[in-house]
Enzyme design. Structure first.
Site, mmCIF file in Angstrom:
data_model
loop_
_atom_site.group_PDB
_atom_site.id
_atom_site.type_symbol
_atom_site.label_atom_id
_atom_site.label_comp_id
_atom_site.label_asym_id
_atom_site.label_seq_id
_atom_site.Cartn_x
_atom_site.Cartn_y
_atom_site.Cartn_z
ATOM 1 N N GLU A 9 43.307 36.526 72.786
ATOM 2 C CA GLU A 9 44.197 36.765 74.075
ATOM 3 C C GLU A 9 44.561 34.768 74.161
ATOM 4 O OE1 GLU A 9 41.008 37.078 74.097
ATOM 5 O OE2 GLU A 9 41.064 38.688 75.655
ATOM 6 N N ASP A 111 38.809 40.318 74.710
ATOM 7 C CA ASP A 111 37.764 40.363 75.837
ATOM 8 C C ASP A 111 37.257 41.862 75.682
ATOM 9 O OD1 ASP A 111 37.955 37.619 76.306
ATOM 10 O OD2 ASP A 111 39.079 38.143 78.241
ATOM 11 N N ASP A 113 36.508 43.797 78.323
ATOM 12 C CA ASP A 113 36.510 44.802 78.902
ATOM 13 C C ASP A 113 37.657 45.459 78.836
ATOM 14 O OD1 ASP A 113 38.977 42.568 79.655
ATOM 15 O OD2 ASP A 113 37.951 42.173 81.937
ATOM 16 N N GLU A 115 40.974 45.641 80.044
ATOM 17 C CA GLU A 115 41.985 45.263 79.406
ATOM 18 C C GLU A 115 42.432 44.514 78.365
ATOM 19 O OE1 GLU A 115 45.731 43.740 82.043
ATOM 20 O OE2 GLU A 115 43.969 44.868 82.044
ATOM 21 N N TYR A 319 30.529 36.064 79.612
ATOM 22 C CA TYR A 319 31.781 37.222 80.164
ATOM 23 C C TYR A 319 31.568 36.854 81.981
ATOM 24 C CZ TYR A 319 35.846 39.626 79.794
ATOM 25 O OH TYR A 319 37.908 40.374 80.034
ATOM 26 N N ARG A 321 33.205 38.688 84.085
ATOM 27 C CA ARG A 321 33.781 39.795 84.408
ATOM 28 C C ARG A 321 33.229 41.098 83.813
ATOM 29 N NH1 ARG A 321 39.261 37.591 84.005
ATOM 30 N NH2 ARG A 321 39.525 37.756 81.315
ATOM 31 N N HIS A 365 27.594 45.717 79.541
ATOM 32 C CA HIS A 365 27.387 44.046 79.787
ATOM 33 C C HIS A 365 26.180 43.376 79.857
ATOM 34 C CE1 HIS A 365 32.039 44.813 80.493
ATOM 35 N NE2 HIS A 365 31.437 44.876 79.030
#
Length: 865
Positions: A9, A111, A113, A115, A319, A321, A365
């Site tokens: 992205e 990513d 997550d 999103e 990462y 988040r 994560h």
């Protein structure tokens, strides 16, 4: 054999991944989301890439149909959604489709997550083709090893995570699009509501009201300066009198105690020595990183996440988040090896330190950590200074979390003096442990070495120091502490914290001054109305439960549309009731608080009103029929309520003590200047409480103490005024409308030239033409239809030369600048914020060439920037 297409992205992420994949892969970026729900009613067209496969029907010409068209999602028909390619992304989508046609396989590497999962799903839906051609690859860090492992074991799209993201998006869409019009109708135009944002605003509003309701109470402390038998100084604080806590509430009580203390004999009653330890904190998760970056680096939440994103995409950290404090075994082995090699065995615990993650955290994560502990911040030459600072903070926390505790010897001395007890505490560092790499922010009062005294030793009194204090109200939220509060209440998730913080400021319901949140009056009114009519929506526990429901959807434990249906059923019942008249339980309007002030136009009474732009006085005659209506308003200039950050932690208390108290409810009042002879004090709970007071005297607006300013257009004096956008200077000549801004440093902005129309220069994005404007950052071209069209750009020197005769004398030197650089590239006018001077520079293919020229001593001189 063709190549495989890898889609990420961001261009920066694509660049990093490209280093680790061979020539058999083509890595491309989608540059974020490629499609979304429509921003207008264009969903009615139902584009070919809609998620629905049903035949497009002509939308019904009713309110519900129009609403669905605007929202792009239909909660009455199984949540049918209409997605559209985002404006400006058509070229990106076209390029990705072309590459996909030639590719043997497509890897979606967005990513990890929800999103990122949603972006991957949208890419697959838009590009199309057999689902078997697609694989999903995820990695927690962008390193060679992590990339290799991810591509060796690719997976499939997790549709449950996609649906969880869609459910969040749809709920937010419904609340925003269905509640906002109600606020426009009942309170004021331009207002908005959000499912999570409104709850976050409620936190700020409640804290604001706690502060306004707080009445500071006086109390005193007494410190004693003494010396030991060996002559060493020992500072003590009085803690008890007659075995009760010592807390005098006025000067008289304090002086009485001081008189007794001056006559007393001082001796050591007890000395307690004990070893203490301080353990390291857990490695960072999103919220704790934001808090530490705020406290230690002064970064806002948005800046922290932006820097962390860049570090992640460059491959330097994992990462960013995440809500898990988990560390991979490889990471633990790596950092333990580093600690052993660089600090020695005494800094390495026998077994790795373990940290518990909160309930519902994503254990798959990891915590935020460096990808390679051997990489130091100073070696990140391709990163800006702030990114390096954030990396160093992450590196320090990661290393510290796996080190041994710091060890101290703590001492408490208890001293007797007649009926009084005094105490002193000290602490000596015996072993620094984890603090070797993560030093404490500041030493507390205990971090001092106490003199060697023992039980029974007599002390000599040198001086008694009484000090007046006042109790402090609850602290205002900072961005980081608001995130901490949201996390504690289970509201939001790591991927949404930053957007929540940004959104509540953008909506105008709160503001940030000196890094602290203040609730705006309109924010208080909207919060009250939403709490009254949408109790579940504004309930902290309900919002947290909804987050848990979305987690269940992501974990395949709940069906996403069932969650949406349950939410929508309750929501619409509350909405239907809120739309009724107040007498039937509907939302109360934004009422006026009537005052004794006469309208200068019609003589009717003026009332205190609140709009999106602030508090003002409006004529009560505005409610009359159009022919009789009086639209007179009076601007109210708020007194400077922003606390001076230099005043320290007592600033809020001092401000509260200085405020008037409402005669009706006791809340601190907000003060406004009506005119130079009248001041209006309004209850902080206005309009719920209608308390107000009018003070008469001689007043003036704070903010400009410089010399008298002469209007450059008519020669009259200019006076300080207050408008919707803040303070400004206005000409006292009623026929002259000239105004000048007040700059941030308190100075009056220099005069600006009138705009120069240039109808020969058409705008590219509209039918407007450019005018040359003189602004705070120099000259620029702007559309003549501003604000309808906001198109702007820098003027080319050749354009200024062409219209030189129209330019004011002051600006003609710009038309005499070089029109091309030595390579033949066209030059344009720029402004240096550092020197506050205009210069010219050249560009090639949209990028600066590095060539520039400056106006020095009446002539243009070439030089490198």
């Amino acid at each position: 054999m063709g190549k495989a297409l890898v889609i990420v992205e961001s261009p920066a992420k694509a660049k990093t991944i490209n280093k680790y994949l061979g020539s058999d892969y083509v890595v491309k970026s989608s540059v974020g989301h490629i499609r979304d729900l429509p921003t207008s009613g264009s969903a009615a067209k139902k584009s070919a890439d809609s998620t629905s496969t049903k035949t497009a029907k002509k939308p019904k010409k009713d309110e519900r149909g129009a609403l669905v068209n605007r929202m792009g999602v239909d909660p009455w028909h199984n949540w049918e959604a209409h997605y559209e390619v985002l404006p400006g992304k058509e070229k990106v989508v076209s390029e990705l489709k072309q590459l996909a046609e030639k590719a043997d396989h497509i890897y979606l590497a967005t990513d990890l997550d929800r999103e990122g999962e949603a972006i991957a799903w949208h890419l697959r839906e838009v590009i199309g083709g057999d689902d078997a051609r697609y694989s999903r690859v995820v990695f927690n860090e962008i390193t060679k090893n992590a990339i290799r492992q991810a591509f060796n074991k690719p997976g499939e799209l997790n549709i449950d995570r996609v649906n969880a993201q869609q459910a969040r998006r749809f709920m937010d869409r419904v609340v925003g699009y269905m509640v906002s019009p109600l606020l426009w109708k009942k309170i004021a135009r331009g207002l908005s509501a959000g499912r999570v944002q409104s709850v976050a605003v409620r936190l700020v509003v409640e804290r604001e009201r706690e502060i306004k309701a707080f009445v500071p109470e006086e109390f005193w402390e007494v410190d004693a300066s003494t010396t030991t038998p060996s002559g060493e100084a020992l500072a003590l604080q009085v803690t008890h009198q007659n075995d009760k806590p010592f807390r005098p509430v006025n000067k008289e009580q304090t002086q009485a105690a001081v008189s007794l203390l001056e006559k007393a004999r001082y001796s050591v009653l007890e000395r307690e020595d004990k070893p203490t330890t301080s353990k390291p904190g857990a490695p960072f998760i999103t919220s704790t990183l934001q808090q530490a970056a705020s406290t230690r680096l002064g970064f806002g939440v948005k800046k922290t996440m932006m820097m962390a994103q860049r570090l992640y995409e460059a491959g330097y950290i994992t990462y960013m988040r995440t809500d898990s404090t988990n560390l991979s075994q490889d990471a633990v082995n790596m950092v333990r090896g580093y600690i052993s090699d660089n600090f020695g065995k005494k800094y390495l615990p026998e077994s790795p330190n373990q940290y518990a993650s909160k309930e519902n955290s994503q254990e798959a994560h990891e915590a935020i950590r460096p990808s390679d502990v051997n990489v130091m911040a100073e070696s990140l030459k391709d990163m800006e200074a702030d990114a390096q600072k954030l990396y160093q903070l992450i590196w320090r926390q990661f290393v510290a979390c796996q080190m041994t505790p710091a060890k101290y010897d703590s001492t408490t001395l208890t001293v007797g003096a007649g009926d009084f007890r005094l105490k002193a505490r000290g602490r000596i560092l015996r072993f620094d442990g984890w603090t070797k790499v993560m030093p404490a922010l500041r030493k507390g009062d205990e971090d001092r070495i106490l003199p060697a005294v023992n039980k029974g030793d007599a002390l000599t009194l040198v001086e008694l120091t009484p000090a007046q204090h006042f109790t402090k109200p609850p602290a205002r939220f900072s961005e980081a502490s608001l995130v901490k509060e949201l996390e504690k209440r289970g509201i939001g998730r790591p991927s949404t914290y930053a957007s929540i913080i940004s959104t509540i400021q953008d909506r105008g319901y709160v503001r940030v001054e000196n890094r602290r949140f203040y609730a705006e009056k309109m924010g208080e009114i909207v919060t009250d109305r939403l709490e009254e009519n949408f109790r579940e929506l504004m309930n902290y526990d309900f919002t947290a439960q909804m987050e848990n429901s979305l987690d269940q959807v992501a974990n395949h434990e709940a069906e996403w549309k069932a969650v949406l249906d349950h939410f929508f059923s309750d929501f619409t019942q509350q909405l239907d009731k809120a739309e009724k008249d107040p007498e039937e339980g509907g939302m109360r309007p934004n009422q006026m608080v009537l005052t004794s002030i006469d309208c200068p136009t019609c003589g009717r009474k003026m009332g205190i009103r609140t709009a999106s732009t602030g508090v003002f006085l409006g004529c009560s005659g505005y409610a009359l029929p159009p022919k009789e209506r009086c639209k007179t308003t009076i601007n109210l200039v708020p007194e400077n309520e922003v606390l001076n950050v230099l005043e320290g932690e007592d600033a809020e208390t001092n401000a509260l003590r200085a405020k008037r108290r409402c005669p009706k409810c006791g809340t601190a009042m907000d003060s406004y200047l009506i005119d130079p002879k009248r001041k209006l004090h309004v209850c902080g709970n206005n309009p719920t409480c209608d308390g107000y007071e009018i003070e008469e005297g001689e007043f003036r607006i704070k903010g400009y103490d410089g010399p008298i300013v002469e209007c450059e257009k008519c020669g009259s004096e200019m006076h300080l005024k207050m408008g919707r956008f803040g303070k400004y200077m206005a000409c006292t000549n009623e026929e002259c409308k000239n105004t000048r801004k007040i700059l941030r440093n308190g100075e009056v902005a220099p005069p600006k030239e009138d705009p120069v129309p240039l109808p020969e220069l058409p705008c590219e994005k509209s039918d407007a033409y450019f005018v040359l404007r003189d602004g705070a950052a120099g000259v620029f071209l702007a559309a003549n239809t501003f604000p309808k069209s906001r198109e702007t750009r820098a003027p080319l020197v050749e354009e200024l030369y062409r219209f030189r005769d129209r330019l004011p004398e002051k600006l003609r030197y710009l038309a005499d600048a070089p029109q091309q650089d030595p390579e033949g590239n066209k030059t344009m006018v720029r402004f240096s914020r550092k020197t506050k001077q205009q210069y010219v520079s050249s560009e090639k293919d949209g990028k600066a060439t590095g060539w520039s020229a400056f106006y020095v001593d009446g002539k243009w001189v070439e030089g490198k920037k």
